[in-house]
Design a protein around this motif. Sequence first.
Motif, PDB file in Angstrom:
ATOM      1  N   ASN A  77       0.825  -1.209   0.000  1.00  0.00           N
ATOM      2  CA  ASN A  77       0.000   0.000   0.000  1.00  0.00           C
ATOM      3  C   ASN A  77       0.857   1.255   0.000  1.00  0.00           C
ATOM      4  O   ASN A  77       0.512   2.257  -0.653  1.00  0.00           O
ATOM      5  CB  ASN A  77      -0.928   0.008   1.212  1.00  0.00           C
ATOM      6  N   PHE A  78       1.986   1.224   0.710  1.00  0.00           N
ATOM      7  CA  PHE A  78       2.898   2.368   0.764  1.00  0.00           C
ATOM      8  C   PHE A  78       3.445   2.674  -0.628  1.00  0.00           C
ATOM      9  O   PHE A  78       3.438   3.828  -1.079  1.00  0.00           O
ATOM     10  CB  PHE A  78       4.042   2.073   1.732  1.00  0.00           C
ATOM     11  N   VAL A  79       3.917   1.632  -1.326  1.00  0.00           N
ATOM     12  CA  VAL A  79       4.480   1.829  -2.665  1.00  0.00           C
ATOM     13  C   VAL A  79       3.406   2.298  -3.637  1.00  0.00           C
ATOM     14  O   VAL A  79       3.625   3.204  -4.451  1.00  0.00           O
ATOM     15  CB  VAL A  79       5.164   0.547  -3.165  1.00  0.00           C
ATOM     16  N   CYS A  80       2.213   1.700  -3.552  1.00  0.00           N
ATOM     17  CA  CYS A  80       1.113   2.119  -4.434  1.00  0.00           C
ATOM     18  C   CYS A  80       0.741   3.581  -4.195  1.00  0.00           C
ATOM     19  O   CYS A  80       0.442   4.317  -5.149  1.00  0.00           O
ATOM     20  CB  CYS A  80      -0.099   1.224  -4.230  1.00  0.00           C
ATOM     21  N   LYS A  81       0.750   3.994  -2.948  1.00  0.00           N
ATOM     22  CA  LYS A  81       0.443   5.394  -2.625  1.00  0.00           C
ATOM     23  C   LYS A  81       1.444   6.329  -3.290  1.00  0.00           C
ATOM     24  O   LYS A  81       1.072   7.377  -3.838  1.00  0.00           O
ATOM     25  CB  LYS A  81       0.454   5.584  -1.105  1.00  0.00           C
ATOM     26  N   LYS A  82       2.721   5.961  -3.245  1.00  0.00           N
ATOM     27  CA  LYS A  82       3.756   6.780  -3.876  1.00  0.00           C
ATOM     28  C   LYS A  82       3.608   6.771  -5.398  1.00  0.00           C
ATOM     29  O   LYS A  82       3.998   7.724  -6.073  1.00  0.00           O
ATOM     30  CB  LYS A  82       5.156   6.276  -3.495  1.00  0.00           C
TER      31      LYS A  82
END
Length: 291
Positions: free
Chosen positions: A65-70
């Motif tokens: 989720n962190f990478v997708c948010k970025k």
Amino acid sequence: MPFSFNCRCEKNKINLVHEPTPIELSHEMDEVLKRLLWYVPNINSTQSFQSELLNNRLYEVFLFNFVCKKMEIDVVEDVLFNPNHTFMNSFLNIENTDLCINCQKVLLNQYRNETKITSLLRHLRNMIAHGDFLMIDDFFVGRDTATDRQGNQYVSAFVKMYPEKLLKGLRQVNSPVFKEELIAYGFNKVGYTVKIQQLISSYMFDLILEKNNIKFYIEIKDFKRTPGRESIQTIIKRFQFINDGFCVLICDKIHIPTNLQNMLKSEKIILVGISEIEFLFSGRDILRTYI
């Protein structure tokens, strides 16, 4: 909204056959594809390396989720794991079909023994290695295929995205921002209300937690070597105005000698090892004795 592949954007004709050959890439995209092909973690490449963090199933959801948010990808509306074969096989013959090259979408078959982010990196590596992709300026369209036991080819992944955003997201893993958000997510999982980057009496605290009307003021430090006495005194000074809750220092305790740990304890500062954060993702409240 649930996942949807369709959108109202203008469509472009797509052809994954490279014409002319070799494919023409900008300098930036040439470097991006080389990194995804050889150098990102956990892929089948001599130049790659294994990342325990990316392989850790406890952190799987948060990290993806962190990478997708970025990347500015919505994990609900734009990502689908293990979609049905009929839908996936609609991408077997997409040459000269109309496709949006603006909205990012990720469709992946995930192995049981891999995390979501490792699955994405594996499929991307395969797409590039097998030449089953197309670059339109800085936008990537790729397809990964496999063969079943009956010898039938099927689509195991289909992706359209801005790959440079993926690399930027991966670079932020292990950054101070990542660690703050990871720790905040972990404490939230065990019932804390979490505030990030809060200014108290001219000092910015990394996190402020609250549970059962009890507050915890959190400082996160990434000590690469043994800190001096002055560094510990600076940390103590930051906490001196706190009188309505507990003060907590999260760091790698191995770098803090016993005398400096005792110095912190004498000032009623709770010392938490960074390795203990993993317990939060298993549902264990590491601050429960103070609640």
